[in-house]
Structure formats: C-alpha cells, structure tokens
Design a protein around this motif. Structure first.
Motif, PDB file in Angstrom:
ATOM      1  N   PRO A  58      49.911  -9.798 -27.267  1.00 48.98           N
ATOM      2  CA  PRO A  58      51.063 -10.140 -28.106  1.00 48.98           C
ATOM      3  C   PRO A  58      52.357 -10.156 -27.274  1.00 48.98           C
ATOM      4  O   PRO A  58      52.503  -9.371 -26.324  1.00 48.98           O
ATOM      5  CB  PRO A  58      51.102  -9.005 -29.133  1.00 48.98           C
ATOM      6  N   VAL A  59      53.266 -11.038 -27.634  1.00 48.57           N
ATOM      7  CA  VAL A  59      54.504 -11.240 -26.870  1.00 48.57           C
ATOM      8  C   VAL A  59      55.296  -9.940 -26.721  1.00 48.57           C
ATOM      9  O   VAL A  59      55.773  -9.613 -25.623  1.00 48.57           O
ATOM     10  CB  VAL A  59      55.367 -12.338 -27.546  1.00 48.57           C
ATOM     11  N   PRO A  88      57.159 -15.604 -23.340  1.00 46.50           N
ATOM     12  CA  PRO A  88      56.596 -16.651 -24.217  1.00 46.50           C
ATOM     13  C   PRO A  88      56.241 -17.936 -23.462  1.00 46.50           C
ATOM     14  O   PRO A  88      55.287 -18.630 -23.849  1.00 46.50           O
ATOM     15  CB  PRO A  88      57.697 -16.895 -25.255  1.00 46.50           C
ATOM     16  N   THR A 110      55.535 -15.048 -33.628  1.00 48.04           N
ATOM     17  CA  THR A 110      55.721 -13.608 -33.374  1.00 48.04           C
ATOM     18  C   THR A 110      55.791 -12.826 -34.679  1.00 48.04           C
ATOM     19  O   THR A 110      56.102 -13.379 -35.733  1.00 48.04           O
ATOM     20  CB  THR A 110      56.998 -13.329 -32.544  1.00 48.04           C
ATOM     21  N   ASP A 114      55.798  -7.471 -32.667  1.00 43.31           N
ATOM     22  CA  ASP A 114      56.460  -8.022 -31.480  1.00 43.31           C
ATOM     23  C   ASP A 114      57.930  -7.596 -31.442  1.00 43.31           C
ATOM     24  O   ASP A 114      58.462  -7.260 -30.378  1.00 43.31           O
ATOM     25  CB  ASP A 114      56.372  -9.556 -31.474  1.00 43.31           C
ATOM     26  N   THR A 157      60.399 -10.334 -37.915  1.00 41.30           N
ATOM     27  CA  THR A 157      59.622 -10.684 -36.719  1.00 41.30           C
ATOM     28  C   THR A 157      60.576 -10.797 -35.533  1.00 41.30           C
ATOM     29  O   THR A 157      61.808 -10.809 -35.694  1.00 41.30           O
ATOM     30  CB  THR A 157      58.912 -12.033 -36.893  1.00 41.30           C
ATOM     31  N   TYR A 159      60.968 -13.423 -33.790  1.00 40.35           N
ATOM     32  CA  TYR A 159      61.666 -14.700 -33.988  1.00 40.35           C
ATOM     33  C   TYR A 159      62.871 -14.510 -34.907  1.00 40.35           C
ATOM     34  O   TYR A 159      63.964 -15.018 -34.626  1.00 40.35           O
ATOM     35  CB  TYR A 159      60.713 -15.754 -34.553  1.00 40.35           C
TER      36      TYR A 159
END
Lengths: 278, 278
Positions: A58-59, A88, A110, A114, A157, A159
């Motif tokens: 995961p990022v 990413p 994401t 994250d 998230t 993002y």
C-alpha cells in the motif's frame, strides 16, 4: 534493466547532483547542516520503501518505510516530498505502465490506512513546517501519528488529504492533477540536450520559472516565492554564471525551493522509465 | 538500520563524492567521457549483486551480477575494482561480522565456480587493461568467459587467481592479505574529524601516499606511480588548494589512481559497518 525502485533511487541521486539548482543542495553547494552526503544516504535509505512500492505494498505503508529509511542520516529531512511523489509513480510503473492515468488511478485508490501511513511518516523526520500553534487543526500534519484517530473518525483517504492540501502545496497539486508538471518536465528532460545532470538542472529552473515554489511561499511568503520564480524565468536562457550567482544568492538568503526539487526528482524518474540514458 | 548491501552501495556513493580525490572523478571533477552521474548509476545498478552477496550467494555469482548492473550506464567501467573488494566484505559482514579474519575466511573459501564468475564479469565491461596481445596467457582476464574452460581444467579458485595477481594488483593484495590497507584506512576514517566526505578524501590521499597505485603503474609505469605516491605524501597535511592543484594536474595527465579509489570505497564500507555516521 534497473528495477522501477532503482530508477526512483537514481532519480533522487541525479536530482541532488544536478547543478546549479538555485537554493538547493547540489553537486557544488551545501547548506551548513544539510549537506550533499545526507542526500546520498537518504536516497540509499529510501530504497526498501521504494522496493515495497514496486512489489505492490500500500502507498502509505511504502511511503512511511521509505521516509523512515531516508531519515537514517544526520541532516534531517532530505527527500520527504520527493518520496511523496515517487512512491505512487513507482507503484503505477510496476502495476500498469507509467502514464498520468495510471498514477491517477493509484492515488485515487488510496485508503484511510494510506493516510495514516502518511501521518506516521512525519514522526520519522522534522519536515520544514513552523511549530505547532495551540489552535492547530486536529489534522495538522505536525501532529504526526497523533492525528491518526481523527483521520479514521473522519474516514479520510490519502487522496482526500492531498485534495485538502492543494492548491497551497505543490506536491498535493501533482497528486490530484495527474502529475501534470512532473510529466511536462519529463518531456523537457527527454527532449533536452547535454548530460542528464545538465538536464536535471534545466528542468529545475524550468519548473521554478513555471510556478512559484510552495515551500518558499510557506516559509518566506507568496511575494518572495513570486520574485524567485520571476527571476528564474529571466534566467532560463542566461549564461551559467548568472544562474550560479542566483543560486548563491538564494542560499545566502536561506531560500530553498524544495517543492520544485521534489517535482524535478519525479520528472527524472519518469524520464528514466522512458529510457533516457545516463 | 541500513543493510550491509545498502552500506556497500552508500560507500560507493561517498567514495565518488569525496573531493579532492586526485586523478579520479569526484564531486567536483569529471573526465570527458566518464562522469559523476555514471558512478551514481553504477552504484545503484550494483545493488542487486550486493544484495545477493548479503543473502549468501557465492562470491563469483554475486560479483558478476553486481558488475553487470554497474555496467548499465554509458561511462564504461566505474566500480569494477570496488565491487571486487566489497562483495566478499558484504558476505563476511552478513555471515559472521566484519573482521580481517572473517573476510579472509570468505575469500579462502572461494571455488572454481567463483573464479568463473569473476572472468565472466569481464564480459560486461571494458576494464582498463591494454588490448590482448597474441601471446596472452590462456588465463588473461581480457579473455573474459573464454578463459573459463582453461580455469576449470586447472582447477583454480578465485582465491588462487587473486594470489597469482598479487603483488602487481593492489586489489588482489587486499584479497590475499586480510584486507590490511582497507582496515587501516577504515581506522583512519573512524578516528578522523570533519564530514564523511572530507574523511573519504583524506583516506584516499593517505592510501595513495602509503603505496604506489597499481592501476597507475599498469598504465603509466612504476616510475610514474612512485612519483604520484611520493607527491601525495608531501600533500598529506597541505592546504586544500595544493591538493586541488595536484588533482587538476593528474586529470590533465590522464593519470587515474583507480586502485586507491577501490580501497577507499572498501574502507568507507568498513567504517559505515562500524557505525560511523553520515
């Protein structure tokens, strides 16, 4: 063939070696407590996190590991922002080939976990932000992992966090805007002449001229950031000596266009992935 | 904690960044076709082979992989000799802790297959040796993998090959002599003052003063190698400007004390393993 993670590490090294990169540590310039060797160690230390990103971790987790490894040197924060862009990009390159669409897919995908990894990464290193004021937001990044419960309560998230930070933070703008400046600078590096280090320095100046640096704006105000960007525009085709004088001036004034360096490293990664030779 | 392989990669980067390192590419000096960025890419490219050495792969196999990866840049041979020293050092560090005895155990343990890996490594890169004469020995390294059948027929291990190459080759001397100069220079780096890059440059000058460089002797004759070493002795406590002038003079005369740089990188690795901070 170098792996995607190896290209990302090499991009970090080429970024710091490119010279002159006005206001930043480069092959020929140090700050008193933040020196070239700290960036070399930071790049090597970040590698396991970059390897994780390539393997599909995961990022947020890969980013936290990269930052933790990067921080194992005595200079402090060297490449936090670079890694926020590179992780990413590496993931996208490994998953489905590197395009604005593929990296956008990675960042849009994401999760809250994250975002927690991103906040935890702040525990590993003192990122260049002022001290935490009493009335700081519950999600102020300076809280580091202390902010994670609030983050989870709100269901944000990574993002979402980036979307919140844009447009003030140039790296967040890349995240939510298809890495537009990253790919534009990569085009310039790919089309450029001269050694890869000359092209790295040229890409930096191009990006600095293109837009005021958000780290400079945060530390010295928007007016100074605009002045630096405008001076960079005038120097785009200037003799090397003029650019070097500008570089010395920024170091003397402690003005560090760090976000521009971050995007430069991301652009170098994209260029290496496209096969630009070293 | 950086892995042993990461320390070895960082040692390669610190070696090339140390300046002035008279006669070598360094942070402030390039040769026309062999430049700083080639060393950065060489160090990153060598990493998978160094990881293999840490994981217990045979020395010859890990070395060949490290050299193949190092060669993925357009400058030619950057760190062949460094890797010949670093691979057994990494293996020793991972196996039983790094001492002259542990690395001697690793090199004495090498096999005919390791020797074959060493010869195959020459296929990946043009190492600085003159053209192969008609009457060259069947085991001339310039034959690369073509020499492997002869090697197997004679049953020579990589240690045997190195014993044959000493004392003319300074790296082979390290292999068969307990890495004596490597550990001595590591002591000096550990005890030194200043930044790690200053100490790297100091260790290089110390090693060059200590003994004529075997690459210089091979390329320019023993007399020139002695002159360079003797000049280095005079400069051990000289002002930086005098050392810099010596560096410029050697580059102008195309004199490259490459073996001394190899041992410097090995010493930096030992110092990093002992916890010297960057």
């Amino acid at each position: 063939m170098r792996s995607h993670a190896a290209n990302a590490e090499l991009a970090l090294l080429l970024e710091v070696a490119g010279t002159p990169k006005p206001g930043n540590v480069d092959r020929h310039r140090d700050f008193p407590d933040l020196r070239f060797e700290h960036f070399l160690a930071g790049a090597v230390g970040a590698r396991p996190g970059l390897d994780d990103a390539e393997s599909g971790a995961p990022v947020g987790e890969a980013f936290e590991r990269a930052v933790a490894g990067m921080s194992e040197q005595s200079g402090g924060n060297t490449q936090f922002g670079c890694l926020l862009l590179l992780v990413p990009l590496v993931r996208a390159a490994a998953e489905r080939g590197l395009t604005p669409e593929s990296v956008t897919h990675v960042v849009e995908d994401t999760t809250v976990a994250d975002a927690a990894g991103f906040y935890r990464a702040f525990d590993h290193v003192a990122v260049a932000v002022p001290d935490l004021p009493d009335d700081a937001d519950a999600l102020d990044v300076r809280r580091g992992s202390d902010a994670v419960p609030e983050l989870e309560a709100r269901g944000l998230t990574l993002y979402d966090v980036m979307a919140e930070s844009a447009p003030a933070d140039g790296n967040a703008v890349e995240w939510v805007g298809g890495f537009e400046r990253t790919f534009a600078a990569a085009d310039r590096i790919e089309a450029g002449a001269g050694s890869i280090l000359d092209r790295a320095a040229d890409a930096f100046l191009y990006l600095l001229a293109d837009e005021p640096d958000s780290l400079v704006a945060g530390q010295h105000g928007r007016e100074v950031a605009r002045e630096v960007s405008s001076r960079a525009s005038e120097l785009l085709d200037a003799p090397d000596a003029d650019v070097a004088a500008f570089a010395d001036d920024l170091v003397a004034r402690d003005i560090n266009p760090g976000t521009t360096a971050d995007v430069t490293s991301a652009a170098l990664f994209v260029a290496l992935e496209r096969g630009v030779a070293v």
